[in-house]
Design a protein around this motif. Structure first.
Motif, PDB file in Angstrom:
ATOM      1  N   UNK A  88       0.840  -1.202   0.000  1.00  0.00           N
ATOM      2  CA  UNK A  88       0.000   0.000   0.000  1.00  0.00           C
ATOM      3  C   UNK A  88       0.871   1.248   0.000  1.00  0.00           C
ATOM      4  N   UNK A  89       0.506   2.201  -0.828  1.00  0.00           N
ATOM      5  CA  UNK A  89       1.174   3.493  -0.864  1.00  0.00           C
ATOM      6  C   UNK A  89       0.217   4.491  -0.218  1.00  0.00           C
ATOM      7  N   UNK A  90       0.654   5.085   0.885  1.00  0.00           N
ATOM      8  CA  UNK A  90      -0.214   5.993   1.655  1.00  0.00           C
ATOM      9  C   UNK A  90       0.293   7.430   1.646  1.00  0.00           C
ATOM     10  N   UNK A  91       1.189   7.759   0.710  1.00  0.00           N
ATOM     11  CA  UNK A  91       1.773   9.101   0.690  1.00  0.00           C
ATOM     12  C   UNK A  91       0.767  10.199   0.375  1.00  0.00           C
ATOM     13  N   UNK A  92      -0.183   9.921  -0.513  1.00  0.00           N
ATOM     14  CA  UNK A  92      -1.147  10.945  -0.917  1.00  0.00           C
ATOM     15  C   UNK A  92      -2.543  10.579  -0.424  1.00  0.00           C
ATOM     16  N   UNK A  93      -3.240  11.552   0.081  1.00  0.00           N
ATOM     17  CA  UNK A  93      -4.634  11.364   0.466  1.00  0.00           C
ATOM     18  C   UNK A  93      -4.809  10.368   1.592  1.00  0.00           C
ATOM     19  N   UNK A  94      -6.050   9.911   1.729  1.00  0.00           N
ATOM     20  CA  UNK A  94      -6.407   8.995   2.808  1.00  0.00           C
ATOM     21  C   UNK A  94      -6.783   7.610   2.323  1.00  0.00           C
ATOM     22  N   UNK A  95      -6.828   7.438   1.016  1.00  0.00           N
ATOM     23  CA  UNK A  95      -7.160   6.127   0.449  1.00  0.00           C
ATOM     24  C   UNK A  95      -5.873   5.540  -0.116  1.00  0.00           C
ATOM     25  N   UNK A  96      -5.433   4.376   0.387  1.00  0.00           N
ATOM     26  CA  UNK A  96      -4.178   3.815  -0.109  1.00  0.00           C
ATOM     27  C   UNK A  96      -4.268   3.386  -1.566  1.00  0.00           C
ATOM     28  N   UNK A  97      -3.135   3.491  -2.235  1.00  0.00           N
ATOM     29  CA  UNK A  97      -3.007   3.006  -3.604  1.00  0.00           C
ATOM     30  C   UNK A  97      -2.267   1.672  -3.560  1.00  0.00           C
TER      31      UNK A  97
END
Length: 148
Positions: free
Chosen positions: A83-92
């Motif tokens: 999971x990438x959590x750098x941007x926003x609140x929804x993980x990519x």
């Protein structure tokens, strides 16, 4: 590949209210695959995990490996480790391996673990699972083949 290892007293995985895998003491492995992973990464992880000395000897020191204590492994596929959590609140999850490769590598990883003689139970790739465990210690170790 990323693997979160937890030393456990016992663990099980349930799918649709049916236990599909269970172990007594040993390791729960949460396994994530990246598209850049290779079979050499699998071999590295199998070697490190099966030789990891985190069980107590007679002096109370973490000095024994899985085989020495008759430990078992419960291996669970978990793409959310990427999971990438750098941007926003929804993980990519774009960094997680494509399902075809991820499943193939997860299966190969489990086969190679079993080939060492250790009992390996698993969940199922790509399905919703309920994992239950009693953490021992707690001892939790992160392996990431991008940082070996």
């Amino acid at each position: 590949m990323r693997v979160v290892l937890q030393r456990v007293k016992r663990a099980s995985v349930t799918i649709d209210k049916q236990v599909v895998g269970a172990i007594n003491h040993g390791f729960v492995l949460l396994v994530g695959v990246h598209d850049d992973d290779t079979e050499a990464d699998i071999d590295y992880l199998v070697r490190k995990i099966t030789k990891l000395r985190v069980f107590e000897d007679q002096q109370g020191k973490m000095n024994l490996g899985l085989a020495a204590v008759g430990g078992e492994i419960l291996s669970i596929s978990q793409f959310t480790l990427y999971a990438n959590t750098r941007k926003g609140n929804r993980p990519s999850f774009v960094d997680a391996g494509q399902p075809e490769k991820a499943n193939r590598y997860y299966q190969l990883f489990n086969q190679k673990l079993k080939a060492t003689g250790i009992k390996v139970a698993t969940g199922e790739f790509g399905v919703d699972m309920a994992v239950s465990l009693v953490n021992d210690g707690p001892v939790t170790i992160l392996f990431d083949t991008a940082h070996k």
